[in-house]
Design a protein around this motif. Structure first.
Motif, PDB file in Angstrom:
ATOM      1  N   UNK A 212       0.576  12.841  -7.316  1.00 14.62           N
ATOM      2  CA  UNK A 212       1.542  12.821  -6.222  1.00 14.62           C
ATOM      3  C   UNK A 212       2.330  11.515  -6.295  1.00 14.62           C
ATOM      4  N   UNK A 213       3.655  11.652  -6.345  1.00 10.43           N
ATOM      5  CA  UNK A 213       4.506  10.478  -6.420  1.00 10.43           C
ATOM      6  C   UNK A 213       4.685   9.890  -5.027  1.00 10.43           C
ATOM      7  N   UNK A 214       4.474   8.576  -4.922  1.00 12.17           N
ATOM      8  CA  UNK A 214       4.628   7.905  -3.634  1.00 12.17           C
ATOM      9  C   UNK A 214       5.565   6.715  -3.791  1.00 12.17           C
ATOM     10  N   UNK A 215       6.298   6.423  -2.740  1.00 13.50           N
ATOM     11  CA  UNK A 215       7.202   5.276  -2.697  1.00 13.50           C
ATOM     12  C   UNK A 215       6.627   4.254  -1.723  1.00 13.50           C
ATOM     13  N   UNK A 216       6.423   3.040  -2.213  1.00 10.06           N
ATOM     14  CA  UNK A 216       5.733   2.024  -1.434  1.00 10.06           C
ATOM     15  C   UNK A 216       6.735   0.996  -0.901  1.00 10.06           C
ATOM     16  N   UNK A 217       6.715   0.836   0.406  1.00  9.72           N
ATOM     17  CA  UNK A 217       7.558  -0.158   1.076  1.00  9.72           C
ATOM     18  C   UNK A 217       6.666  -1.254   1.663  1.00  9.72           C
ATOM     19  N   UNK A 218       7.263  -2.206   2.347  1.00  6.45           N
ATOM     20  CA  UNK A 218       6.501  -3.310   2.941  1.00  6.45           C
ATOM     21  C   UNK A 218       5.458  -2.803   3.929  1.00  6.45           C
ATOM     22  N   UNK A 225       0.073  -8.654   0.638  1.00  7.11           N
ATOM     23  CA  UNK A 225       1.163  -8.099  -0.154  1.00  7.11           C
ATOM     24  C   UNK A 225       0.692  -7.242  -1.300  1.00  7.11           C
ATOM     25  N   UNK A 226      -0.488  -6.599  -1.135  1.00  7.62           N
ATOM     26  CA  UNK A 226      -1.079  -5.790  -2.194  1.00  7.62           C
ATOM     27  C   UNK A 226      -1.119  -4.315  -1.797  1.00  7.62           C
ATOM     28  N   UNK A 227      -1.133  -3.460  -2.836  1.00  7.23           N
ATOM     29  CA  UNK A 227      -1.307  -2.027  -2.619  1.00  7.23           C
ATOM     30  C   UNK A 227      -2.253  -1.502  -3.687  1.00  7.23           C
ATOM     31  N   UNK A 228      -3.217  -0.679  -3.253  1.00  3.52           N
ATOM     32  CA  UNK A 228      -4.201  -0.105  -4.172  1.00  3.52           C
ATOM     33  C   UNK A 228      -3.942   1.388  -4.314  1.00  3.52           C
ATOM     34  N   UNK A 229      -3.810   1.848  -5.544  1.00  3.92           N
ATOM     35  CA  UNK A 229      -3.648   3.258  -5.790  1.00  3.92           C
ATOM     36  C   UNK A 229      -4.937   4.013  -5.560  1.00  3.92           C
ATOM     37  N   UNK A 230      -4.917   5.308  -5.805  1.00  7.00           N
ATOM     38  CA  UNK A 230      -6.099   6.139  -5.620  1.00  7.00           C
ATOM     39  C   UNK A 230      -6.964   6.097  -6.875  1.00  7.00           C
ATOM     40  N   UNK A 231      -8.099   6.771  -6.821  1.00  5.83           N
ATOM     41  CA  UNK A 231      -8.947   6.903  -7.997  1.00  5.83           C
ATOM     42  C   UNK A 231      -8.519   8.068  -8.898  1.00  5.83           C
ATOM     43  N   UNK A 232      -7.453   8.758  -8.513  1.00  4.49           N
ATOM     44  CA  UNK A 232      -6.901   9.820  -9.336  1.00  4.49           C
ATOM     45  C   UNK A 232      -5.689   9.332 -10.108  1.00  4.49           C
ATOM     46  N   UNK A 233      -4.865  10.278 -10.559  1.00  6.39           N
ATOM     47  CA  UNK A 233      -3.648   9.932 -11.284  1.00  6.39           C
ATOM     48  C   UNK A 233      -2.541   9.623 -10.277  1.00  6.39           C
ATOM     49  N   UNK A 234      -1.950   8.444 -10.395  1.00  9.30           N
ATOM     50  CA  UNK A 234      -0.928   8.004  -9.447  1.00  9.30           C
ATOM     51  C   UNK A 234       0.426   7.870 -10.131  1.00  9.30           C
ATOM     52  N   UNK A 242       5.536  -6.789  -4.824  1.00 13.98           N
ATOM     53  CA  UNK A 242       4.148  -6.571  -4.432  1.00 13.98           C
ATOM     54  C   UNK A 242       3.226  -6.764  -5.630  1.00 13.98           C
ATOM     55  N   UNK A 243       1.923  -6.834  -5.334  1.00 17.11           N
ATOM     56  CA  UNK A 243       0.874  -6.751  -6.341  1.00 17.11           C
ATOM     57  C   UNK A 243       0.241  -5.379  -6.216  1.00 17.11           C
ATOM     58  N   UNK A 244       0.248  -4.614  -7.290  1.00 19.12           N
ATOM     59  CA  UNK A 244      -0.192  -3.227  -7.228  1.00 19.12           C
ATOM     60  C   UNK A 244      -1.319  -2.980  -8.231  1.00 19.12           C
ATOM     61  N   UNK A 245      -2.355  -2.270  -7.767  1.00 19.29           N
ATOM     62  CA  UNK A 245      -3.515  -1.954  -8.601  1.00 19.29           C
ATOM     63  C   UNK A 245      -3.604  -0.436  -8.786  1.00 19.29           C
ATOM     64  N   UNK A 246      -3.509   0.024 -10.032  1.00 17.01           N
ATOM     65  CA  UNK A 246      -3.526   1.451 -10.306  1.00 17.01           C
ATOM     66  C   UNK A 246      -4.902   2.085 -10.235  1.00 17.01           C
ATOM     67  N   UNK A 247      -5.954   1.319 -10.472  1.00 18.22           N
ATOM     68  CA  UNK A 247      -7.341   1.780 -10.457  1.00 18.22           C
ATOM     69  C   UNK A 247      -7.624   2.767 -11.586  1.00 18.22           C
ATOM     70  N   UNK A 248      -8.224   3.931 -11.281  1.00 13.75           N
ATOM     71  CA  UNK A 248      -8.713   4.829 -12.333  1.00 13.75           C
ATOM     72  C   UNK A 248      -7.667   5.854 -12.757  1.00 13.75           C
ATOM     73  N   UNK A 249      -7.986   6.573 -13.839  1.00 10.05           N
ATOM     74  CA  UNK A 249      -7.170   7.664 -14.369  1.00 10.05           C
ATOM     75  C   UNK A 249      -5.840   7.155 -14.933  1.00 10.05           C
TER      76      UNK A 249
END
Length: 388
Positions: A212-218, A225-234, A242-249
């Motif tokens: 699922x494509x998501x658009x991240x705002x403030x 100032x961080x955002x963590x993705x899901x454990x699935x495919x992001x 921002x600082x963004x963490x994709x995590x798994x998949x």
């Protein structure tokens, strides 16, 4: 039948939704059951039939693995599961669309109306997904209750829905669509069933929401100032720094036009910095790193790529000498070798990963032979250009 008269019913479980139209699922992957085997004429006893075991595997168009489980029938004479195509003549009469390939739980064709294997039909995914669904039809009766249930990777029920089903012989694509979606990728298994104790179940193409494509705002960032993705495919687009963490998949992460820090995590990740002075950290798995505009830093780590050679290394697509930086972590400069990619390695890379690559240099750990990164279009890169 009471169930057949309901518009829908739902167990009250958060984060899951019933989907009754394929277009509303937002799928980005598909399983066409023709890949599991085709039965040309299931009503003709002289035809050589291509039946399936009660437990078998399939692969989606996007490479997602599935395991299908259909319990053996309790009624003698009921066939094992099989796949057939809904061509007008000859075929099993259904109300799917003409030409659909149908995964069928099995039936006893010599009895009228035919007795079938009621399932349930369970589909387990190699990795959690956001949602899936298919059109469904059941033999024995024109009206029935059709059910779908979703389970997480610990086999906990996370959602269950029903719709009133309808079956006919009109081949008019009127079979109802029954799907389930979740706000997060936590669906590891789907189970289709019906209210008919002797009705065989058939489903057509399985539509799947892997990403699922998501658009991240403030507003989506934490206090740091961080955002963590899901454990699935992001698939994530940043609209602010921002600082963004994709995590798994396998993740696809696009930075903002400002300076960002992008972490791929595990899996085959595609990180694109876009504008600003970005830091791109591939981490575990194969990663494709594009800096975009600005002065970017590509970070590669020793001990995370293993012994797979060039097909396990991070690929740096747009390193500009004198402008961008490559930082190597977890190893000393004395233990790093930088050399041109050989023709054999180039062949291994382009055929093994099916990626366009135009040659360049590889960054290798001398003591272990681990190849950490490939720097495209820079065949004369040196250790002195790296930072540690």
């Amino acid at each position: 039948m009471i169930l057949a008269q309901r518009k829908s019913s739902q167990l009250s479980v958060p984060q899951t939704q019933l989907v009754t139209q394929r277009a509303n699922l937002g799928a980005n992957d598909l399983v066409n059951w023709s890949s599991a085997g085709l039965l040309d004429d299931p009503l003709n006893a002289t035809t050589s039939v291509n039946i399936l075991p009660n437990n078998f595997s399939a692969v989606s168009a996007g490479g997602l693995g599935l395991k299908i489980d259909i319990p053996p029938p309790s009624t003698p004479g009921v066939t094992p599961p099989f796949v057939f195509q809904t061509l007008p003549v000859p075929s099993i009469p259904t109300n799917f669309a003409s030409g659909d390939f149908i995964l069928f739980t099995g039936l006893q064709p010599t009895i009228t109306p035919p007795v079938g294997n009621p399932g349930p039909l369970a589909i387990t995914f190699d990795r959690p997904i956001f949602g899936a669904g298919a059109q469904i039809a059941v033999t024995q009766t024109p009206q029935y209750g059709a059910f779908v249930s979703a389970f997480d990777n610990n086999n906990n029920l996370i959602g269950s829905f029903s719709i009133p089903g309808n079956s006919s012989v009109n081949l008019d694509n009127s079979a109802g669509f029954l799907g389930i979606s979740s706000d997060i990728p936590n669906i590891s298994k789907l189970v289709f069933s019906s209210s008919e104790p002797q009705g065989a179940i058939g489903i057509n193409d399985l539509s799947i929401v892997r990403i699922k494509k998501v658009e991240i705002s403030a507003a989506n960032l934490d206090s740091s100032g961080q955002y963590w993705g899901t454990n699935g495919e992001d698939e994530i687009d940043l609209t602010v720094s921002a600082t963004l963490f994709g995590q798994r998949q396998n993740d696809k992460i696009n930075g903002s036009e400002s300076s960002d820090i992008l972490h791929g995590g595990k899996g085959f990740d595609v990180l694109t910095g876009n504008g600003g002075n970005d830091i791109l950290v591939g981490e575990r798995g194969i990663d494709l790193l594009r800096g975009g505009g600005g002065r970017d830093t590509f970070v590669i780590n020793a001990g995370q790529k293993g012994s797979g050679g060039v097909t396990n290394a991070d690929i740096i697509k747009d390193y500009f000498r004198g402008e961008d930086a490559i930082k190597v972590e977890g190893v000393s400069p004395e233990n790093i070798l930088v050399s041109p990619i050989t023709s054999g390695e180039y062949q291994q890379l382009t055929t093994g990963l099916s990626l366009p690559f135009f040659g360049g240099s590889k960054i290798e750990v001398i003591s272990t032979g681990e190849i950490l990164g490939l720097v495209e279009n820079n065949p004369n890169l040196t250790v002195n250009e790296l930072t540690f």
